[in-house]
Design a protein around this motif. Structure first.
Motif, PDB file in Angstrom:
ATOM      1  N   PRO A  84     -12.068  -3.650  17.899  1.00  0.00           N
ATOM      2  CA  PRO A  84     -12.837  -3.678  16.641  1.00  0.00           C
ATOM      3  C   PRO A  84     -14.005  -2.706  16.621  1.00  0.00           C
ATOM      4  O   PRO A  84     -14.421  -2.245  15.553  1.00  0.00           O
ATOM      5  N   LEU A  85     -14.554  -2.373  17.804  1.00  0.00           N
ATOM      6  CA  LEU A  85     -15.704  -1.471  17.851  1.00  0.00           C
ATOM      7  C   LEU A  85     -15.319  -0.015  17.623  1.00  0.00           C
ATOM      8  O   LEU A  85     -16.146   0.785  17.175  1.00  0.00           O
ATOM      9  N   VAL A  86     -14.079   0.333  17.964  1.00  0.00           N
ATOM     10  CA  VAL A  86     -13.712   1.745  17.935  1.00  0.00           C
ATOM     11  C   VAL A  86     -12.758   2.085  16.797  1.00  0.00           C
ATOM     12  O   VAL A  86     -12.416   3.250  16.602  1.00  0.00           O
ATOM     13  N   GLU A  87     -12.329   1.095  16.037  1.00  0.00           N
ATOM     14  CA  GLU A  87     -11.453   1.357  14.903  1.00  0.00           C
ATOM     15  C   GLU A  87     -12.232   1.950  13.738  1.00  0.00           C
ATOM     16  O   GLU A  87     -13.422   1.709  13.572  1.00  0.00           O
ATOM     17  N   ALA A  88     -11.543   2.703  12.944  1.00  0.00           N
ATOM     18  CA  ALA A  88     -12.094   3.246  11.693  1.00  0.00           C
ATOM     19  C   ALA A  88     -13.412   3.980  11.924  1.00  0.00           C
ATOM     20  O   ALA A  88     -14.367   3.849  11.161  1.00  0.00           O
ATOM     21  N   GLY A  89     -13.456   4.763  13.018  1.00  0.00           N
ATOM     22  CA  GLY A  89     -14.644   5.579  13.259  1.00  0.00           C
ATOM     23  C   GLY A  89     -15.835   4.836  13.806  1.00  0.00           C
ATOM     24  O   GLY A  89     -16.957   5.344  13.792  1.00  0.00           O
ATOM     25  N   GLY A  90     -15.607   3.614  14.318  1.00  0.00           N
ATOM     26  CA  GLY A  90     -16.716   2.843  14.874  1.00  0.00           C
ATOM     27  C   GLY A  90     -17.261   3.471  16.146  1.00  0.00           C
ATOM     28  O   GLY A  90     -16.686   4.403  16.719  1.00  0.00           O
TER      29      GLY A  90
ATOM     30  N   VAL B 299     -21.545   4.999  33.145  1.00  0.00           N
ATOM     31  CA  VAL B 299     -22.442   3.848  32.989  1.00  0.00           C
ATOM     32  C   VAL B 299     -21.688   2.536  33.200  1.00  0.00           C
ATOM     33  O   VAL B 299     -22.051   1.726  34.054  1.00  0.00           O
ATOM     34  N   THR B 300     -20.647   2.322  32.414  1.00  0.00           N
ATOM     35  CA  THR B 300     -19.861   1.094  32.522  1.00  0.00           C
ATOM     36  C   THR B 300     -18.767   1.200  33.577  1.00  0.00           C
ATOM     37  O   THR B 300     -18.155   0.196  33.947  1.00  0.00           O
ATOM     38  N   GLY B 301     -18.495   2.421  34.069  1.00  0.00           N
ATOM     39  CA  GLY B 301     -17.441   2.624  35.053  1.00  0.00           C
ATOM     40  C   GLY B 301     -16.085   2.835  34.429  1.00  0.00           C
ATOM     41  O   GLY B 301     -15.133   3.190  35.116  1.00  0.00           O
ATOM     42  N   PHE B 302     -15.966   2.627  33.129  1.00  0.00           N
ATOM     43  CA  PHE B 302     -14.728   2.893  32.412  1.00  0.00           C
ATOM     44  C   PHE B 302     -15.077   3.476  31.056  1.00  0.00           C
ATOM     45  O   PHE B 302     -16.202   3.354  30.575  1.00  0.00           O
ATOM     46  N   GLN B 303     -14.086   4.122  30.445  1.00  0.00           N
ATOM     47  CA  GLN B 303     -14.309   4.715  29.136  1.00  0.00           C
ATOM     48  C   GLN B 303     -12.999   4.753  28.364  1.00  0.00           C
ATOM     49  O   GLN B 303     -11.975   5.209  28.880  1.00  0.00           O
ATOM     50  N   PHE B 304     -13.042   4.234  27.149  1.00  0.00           N
ATOM     51  CA  PHE B 304     -11.880   4.272  26.269  1.00  0.00           C
ATOM     52  C   PHE B 304     -11.834   5.616  25.567  1.00  0.00           C
ATOM     53  O   PHE B 304     -12.832   6.089  25.024  1.00  0.00           O
ATOM     54  N   LEU B 305     -10.651   6.239  25.580  1.00  0.00           N
ATOM     55  CA  LEU B 305     -10.456   7.527  24.920  1.00  0.00           C
ATOM     56  C   LEU B 305      -9.499   7.328  23.748  1.00  0.00           C
ATOM     57  O   LEU B 305      -8.309   7.066  23.950  1.00  0.00           O
ATOM     58  N   PRO B 306      -9.986   7.449  22.513  1.00  0.00           N
ATOM     59  CA  PRO B 306      -9.132   7.255  21.339  1.00  0.00           C
ATOM     60  C   PRO B 306      -8.208   8.452  21.128  1.00  0.00           C
ATOM     61  O   PRO B 306      -8.307   9.476  21.815  1.00  0.00           O
TER      62      PRO B 306
ATOM     63  N   VAL C  26      -8.793  -3.151  25.603  1.00  0.00           N
ATOM     64  CA  VAL C  26      -8.540  -2.619  24.266  1.00  0.00           C
ATOM     65  C   VAL C  26      -7.158  -3.118  23.872  1.00  0.00           C
ATOM     66  O   VAL C  26      -6.154  -2.775  24.509  1.00  0.00           O
ATOM     67  N   SER C  27      -7.099  -3.951  22.848  1.00  0.00           N
ATOM     68  CA  SER C  27      -5.839  -4.577  22.471  1.00  0.00           C
ATOM     69  C   SER C  27      -4.851  -3.564  21.907  1.00  0.00           C
ATOM     70  O   SER C  27      -5.227  -2.565  21.295  1.00  0.00           O
ATOM     71  N   GLU C  28      -3.569  -3.837  22.155  1.00  0.00           N
ATOM     72  CA  GLU C  28      -2.453  -3.093  21.566  1.00  0.00           C
ATOM     73  C   GLU C  28      -2.577  -1.586  21.742  1.00  0.00           C
ATOM     74  O   GLU C  28      -2.380  -0.801  20.814  1.00  0.00           O
TER      75      GLU C  28
END
Length: 303
Positions: A64-70, A78-85, A245-247
């Motif tokens: 929900p945080l990264v959808e639609a340009g979030g 910092v967190t040790g991981f990073q989501f790449l869209p 990160v779901s789905e």
């Protein structure tokens, strides 16, 4: 090449009432023995001596945080991981290409090199191996072997300070000592081969909730003739904060930092595959298939 700059990372990443699922995560149980895991079958030897305990945990969904340009609050430093869209991680590889080892090494490795340099600002990378993991349908499971790897379902970190340093000296060859005088990190890039991933997504813990006292050195035993590796088993702490990160889809990826030669050890993320309680017992049409590429990442110093 422009380096991607992440926004300031909040703590915690999401409020406690944010969307989440629940799952049993397998944590290390202390014994008197040095833990080990054997990456080959020997009928006379057990594959592992590690005993795990299941702990029910909330795993917060970052989708929900990264959808639609979030805003994407994750940062591998910092967190040790990073989501790449998709706009960052899109790949030329198609589902059928993942069966072609030559194409993985010639096409995907080059994508990974360029991606990590762009995301981290690194001056050099050394990609030293990759693993494809395929989950099987219930009732059709086969053993986890080097030729047929399955999702790992225990909380762990892939490297220790000793094994990370050995990797640099081994794969950096004559440049190894010089590379260690600069910033050196070992970062995995994890990606689904098809999607959406429902049955065995990857959970990652915020590195800021991990303490050295939670880490247990564990032997990783390869077939005879290959040097041993070393990983960290993870002892349970109620301070650990878990995310996923779901789905996830094939044009998305996760970075996982496993080692850093900075004095404080850097931000390392425990991680594990897990069975989402929402889908437990269900027949999933597309069981998870994923690839993780292991990369030494360097910020070289001028000498």
């Amino acid at each position: 090449m422009a380096v991607i700059v992440q926004p300031k990372t909040p703590f915690p990443l999401v409020p406690v009432d944010a969307p989440h699922t629940t799952a049993d995560l397998k944590y290390y149980t202390e014994t008197d023995e040095v833990p080990y895991y054997r990456l080959y079958e020997d009928p006379n030897l057990p594959q592992t001596n590690v005993v795990y305990k299941d702990v029910k945990k909330n795993i917060y969904d970052l989708r929900p945080l990264v959808e639609a340009g979030g805003v994407n609050p994750t940062d591998v430093q910092v967190t040790g991981f990073q989501f790449l869209p998709k706009e960052v991680a899109e790949t030329q590889m198609k589902e059928e290409d993942w069966d072609d080892e030559e194409k993985i090494r010639s096409v995907y490795y080059e994508e990974v090199d360029q991606l990590l340099k762009k995301v981290t600002g690194a001056t050099r990378t050394i990609i030293f191996d990759h693993t494809i993991r395929k989950k099987e349908r219930p009732g059709h499971e086969t053993p986890d072997t080097p030729q047929s790897r399955k999702p790992v379902t225990q909380v762990h970190i892939d490297q220790t300070p000793a094994s990370g340093r050995k990797r640099v000296l081994r794969h950096g060859a004559e440049d190894g000592e010089r590379l260690l005088r600069g910033r050196a990190q070992l970062i995995n890039i994890w990606r689904p081969l098809r999607g959406p991933v429902l049955d065995a997504p990857l959970a990652v813990a915020d590195a800021r909730t991990l303490k050295d006292s939670h880490l247990v050195h564990s032997r990783l035993i390869y077939p005879p003739g290959t040097p041993e590796g070393e990983t960290f088993q993870i002892k349970y702490s109620d301070k650990h904060q878990w995310y996923y990160v779901s789905e996830m889809q094939p044009d998305e990826a996760l970075l996982l930092k496993c080692w850093d030669n900075s004095e404080d050890g850097g931000a390392r993320t425990p991680h594990t595959g897990f069975v989402d309680d929402k889908y437990k017992g269900q027949e999933i049409e597309l069981p998870r298939q994923s690839i993780e590429v292991r990369v030494l990442v360097f910020h070289e110093v001028e000498e």
